[in-house]
Design an enzyme around this catalytic site. Sequence first.
Site, PDB file in Angstrom:
ATOM      1  N   GLU A  86      36.072  13.157 -10.179  1.00 20.02           N
ATOM      2  CA  GLU A  86      36.604  13.532  -8.770  1.00 20.02           C
ATOM      3  C   GLU A  86      37.647  13.607  -8.836  1.00 20.02           C
ATOM      4  O   GLU A  86      38.723  14.212  -7.683  1.00 20.02           O
ATOM      5  CB  GLU A  86      35.573  13.512  -8.524  1.00 20.02           C
ATOM      6  CG  GLU A  86      34.161  13.619  -8.324  1.00 20.02           C
ATOM      7  CD  GLU A  86      33.771  14.716  -8.182  1.00 20.02           C
ATOM      8  OE1 GLU A  86      34.747  15.875  -7.033  1.00 20.02           O
ATOM      9  OE2 GLU A  86      32.975  16.053  -8.542  1.00 20.02           O
ATOM     10  N   SER A 508     -30.273   9.117   8.714  1.00 23.84           N
ATOM     11  CA  SER A 508     -31.012   7.574   8.980  1.00 23.84           C
ATOM     12  C   SER A 508     -30.015   6.713   8.611  1.00 23.84           C
ATOM     13  O   SER A 508     -30.334   5.417   8.582  1.00 23.84           O
ATOM     14  CB  SER A 508     -32.032   7.707   7.550  1.00 23.84           C
ATOM     15  OG  SER A 508     -33.288   8.633   7.330  1.00 23.84           O
TER      16      SER A 508
END
Length: 820
Positions: A86, A508
């Site tokens: 860069e 139950s």
Amino acid sequence: MKRLVYLLSGFACFALLATAALILLLQYVSAHLPSIDSLQHYQPKQTTRLFDAKGHLVDELFTQRRTVIAFDAVPKQVRQAFLAAEDAAFYDHSGIDYMGLGRAAINELRYVISGTGSRQGASTITQQVARTMLLSRERSYTRKLREMLLTKRIENSLSKDQIFHLYLNQIYFGNGAYGVVEAARTYYGVPVQQLTLGQAAALAAIPKSPNRMNPRADLERLKLRQRYVLRRMIENGYISQQQAQQAMQEPLRVDVARPPYSECCPYYVESVRRWLLQTYGQQQTYEGGLSVYLAMDATTQRQAQLALRKGLHDLDKRQGWRGVLQRFAPEQQQQVWQALQQFKNRAFADNSNQLQQQAWDLQQLAKQFSTNKAAANIPALVKQVSLRDGALLAGWVTDFSTKKSAQVDLGSVVGKLPLKNMQWAINNNKQAANKNSPALLQPGDIVLVRIQKLKPNVVLLLEQIPQVQGSLIAMNPHSGHVKAMVGGYDFAVSQFNRAQQAYRQMGSAIKPFLYGLALQEKQVTPASVISDVPQVFFEDENQWKPRNHTRRFLGDITVRTCMARSVNTCSIQLLQRVGIAGFQDFTKQLQLQTESFPFPSDLTLALGSAVTTPLRFVTAMSVFPSQGLYRPAVLVTRVQDLQGQLLWQADNNSKRVMSPQAAFVTTQLMRQTFRHKTGRLVTRGLQQWELAGKTGTTNRYRTAWFMGFSPTLTAGVYMGVDNNSSLGEGEYGVRAALPVWGHFMQKVLKDLPPQHFHEPLGIVWQRINRKTGKPVSRNDVLDDTDDAATVLEAFIEGTQPEQQTGPAEPLVPLDLLDAG
């Protein structure tokens, strides 16, 4: 001469006006530049991470997946790669490369005038920081001017290392990765410090075009850019020619394994995410870099997910084969297969070189194939997955024989589907009158399979996506920490969390709370005798005749037998003794009922007509192993900020809702579930563990439950269809839910030392005749197996029956199979 003077004067005026205009423009632009304070106090958007109780990363929340790293922690070679790519002169210029800017200006002029050449930005690292962090990516001369002015300000305010630090942490690398740390994790699965030279050069090549030039996109373009970076590193003296040659031999694409627990807990994470949003808001949750520590154990969570999925598949298979995922018309089949062949040649050409071999999954293709879009849309509908034992995926049937096997193409390999591995579908084929009909599978079908084994050859199991849903929750009863929570079969298909959001009748499985309250209030003991006979109840001129699931009545039986056989008339009589209002108050203490879903105020409450969520159910059930203490469920134990400061910590609140003695005696009653054949079968390997639990089934088999616990872990399984339709004939809790619970507990407890339920003070043991409930005085009693005529019973001190003085009652064995 005069003409020359006029010309020079005009030029001077034009230059003066142009200079004045430039000065005014610079002043105007300078006055409206954004502040660079945010760069001096760098606080970027960072990832919030979720960890399990052992510190394993299980998920991440973010808008930008970023982890900030100190500048000195980035290896020198990595920094040099980015400089070469860069801005090699970064440490020498004052922020702007004027030579490069001049070249870019000439190219721009040529592009504007003649349309030839290419537009170049000539941006230095500092300029990229200014644009990325303070400006937009708009391409205009004004933005470029603002960028240059900001660049000078940044250079005057920050050191070169500080600017480079911002750049390395801020830039985008594609595939959701921001900053060099996440780039290294995403593409190579390593920390920045472990990047090789070739990998560093590849990462440095990406920012130029992150979405089109990364290891998961265009490898050819990335390779060219990587060579450019390595060449620039040689030119700048960072590396030698030999090092560059070695770097270019490294593979650009690496098959990065996902974090081991990355997909283990989507329902759990979604619950935590909602809580974080409510507590900290959108910005801090997604951008604050929080560390969130969950109560969950990722290994336990994974076993819960596997156990529930297996149970849902097993139940669904009992209901019959519904057919293949997709069967194409003859004119479509050839078109689709050609498109898949092209995809195969492109996607799996290098499969042998992958660290993890890949296969295709055609489930989305089967669901979303459109004849209008035809072959052009097919590649987008094909998903690549890891080829591993146990993987569930859809393949293409290439051959099928009703006498031998089927062949299924998985993209990278062809698997064998033996006849025995699809026998369940042949026996339950709803689509064919003849059970051996070739309509079961045909070449060209897309079918769901599971990989049974990979070597030496791939062997498959035939599967289908269950229509049944469910949940599994596991909790430490002594802390309330939720160790696992699975809210459904597949979060990607349905985000509805049945663990927390599904209100279902309890059946139950509610009975232990009723028995526990009756024992605590000394209305009964385990040896009390209750008459199971036909009864009629009247309310508002309506009559109700409750019956047992066996449609038989047993006469005079003990409370232990009532619980073992889940006798409905017994439960109704217990509710009458403790009172509906009293039982409702008790369930409110247990947080079983809510204002939105109050419990009914009639006797059906004894049979589980009330609704609650699986998470509330499991939390309430934990009072038994925790000796009567109720603790709220805990999903998150603590939250820390970016600096490691504690923001929140869970309280260890508890309240007593039941005496330790009543909780212990009720637990002993529930232990008999694992003394009969079915209970022993599903918990093989855990014979040394003390386990207790209760099944539950609602009318027409709409819901099946099993709520159970060991001394250290409470777990609950719910099975049901989202529209509350029937699970299928005979799908009791003991058949549909208990095996899931047993499979899960075997996996999580098998390697732990066995433990026993804590016996509190105030417990008296006495041997009781199972049939009559009377104490047995003689010494030659039978053992405590399931068919023994006596049982060593636990009583709350002071409630035990008096020792009989006459002859002992005859010892008649009873079958205690609980089918409730």
